[in-house]
Enzyme design. Sequence first.
Site, short mmCIF file in Angstrom:
data_model
loop_
_atom_site.label_atom_id
_atom_site.label_comp_id
_atom_site.label_asym_id
_atom_site.label_seq_id
_atom_site.Cartn_x
_atom_site.Cartn_y
_atom_site.Cartn_z
N LYS A 181 0.82 -1.20 0.00
CA LYS A 181 0.00 0.00 0.00
C LYS A 181 0.86 1.26 0.00
CE LYS A 181 -1.86 -1.34 3.77
NZ LYS A 181 -2.67 -1.54 5.00
N GLY A 216 -7.64 4.37 10.42
CA GLY A 216 -8.35 3.12 10.15
C GLY A 216 -8.41 2.72 8.70
N THR A 217 -7.72 3.43 7.81
CA THR A 217 -7.81 3.08 6.39
C THR A 217 -7.24 1.69 6.10
OG1 THR A 217 -5.76 4.32 6.03
CG2 THR A 217 -7.82 5.43 5.49
N GLY A 218 -6.14 1.33 6.74
CA GLY A 218 -5.54 0.02 6.49
C GLY A 218 -6.44 -1.11 6.96
N CYS A 219 -6.99 -0.96 8.16
CA CYS A 219 -7.92 -1.96 8.68
C CYS A 219 -9.13 -2.08 7.76
CB CYS A 219 -8.40 -1.57 10.08
SG CYS A 219 -7.11 -1.33 11.30
#
Length: 276
Positions: A181, A216-219
């Site tokens: 990412k 929280g974008t990765g989660c």
Amino acid sequence: MTATTGSSVPVALTIAGSDSGGGAGIQADLRTFAFHCVHGTSAITCVTAQNTLGVTRVDTLPPEAVIAQIEAVVADIGVQATKTGMLHNREIIAAVADRAEVLGLDNLVVDPVMVSRTGAQLIDNDAVMCLQSKLIPQAMLVTPNRYEAQILSGLPIHTLDDMRAAAQRIHKLGAQAVLVKGGGMPGSLRGVDIWFDGNRLETLTAAMVDTSNTHGTGCTLAAAIAANLALGKDLRSAVRLAKDYVSNALLYALSIGRGQGPVGHFFPLIRKNGDR
């Protein structure tokens, strides 16, 4: 076993930590599952005291408690996809990896939560090595951010070519596919991801969203991929749909607290309320 039960509702399992601020971890995963009309189940690995400004305390559960949660869900409900997040230490990683193999947890998406977006390492080196040797080889997909990809690959990452080289190196750990990412990359590379499945090396882009509320974008991305897998999508489609979901959620990110707010997981409702 991951065999489906009599329920006609797709089921996904998240194995991760709790975020008391509600922006990441278990809370973000369950919101994401719900948005996709997938029933969300969970195994909590640790409880954090955190808000938009940061984390002030972490209490880790015993590995036996984590495993008991996983087994309770799988034995009765069954799951069609599993996502891991913050596993926190070597003991929990080893226990989760063992149960994933024994229970046959298919459609496993590993978000290797070990380094923050700012580059701070969150787990020790023994835990990293356990993740590399025991859990990642079972993954359908592993989704490291820039700094996690540097550790997993052993390569410095500054350019798009660096991301490509890291994805190929990480793939050798045994995961079916890798998504490096670009959220932590500088300039125009921010938000550009690299996909590699052993055959296809692909650059995935998304529209840039100018917001500081990205907690929280990765989660959320990993959970959305798992949700789409539970719905029966193939992996590449699941990734593309998940990226679109996160982009929309960022457009309606929540400006709450005094720090970095979370993405708007239920953006259609936020959009509707904003129109009133």
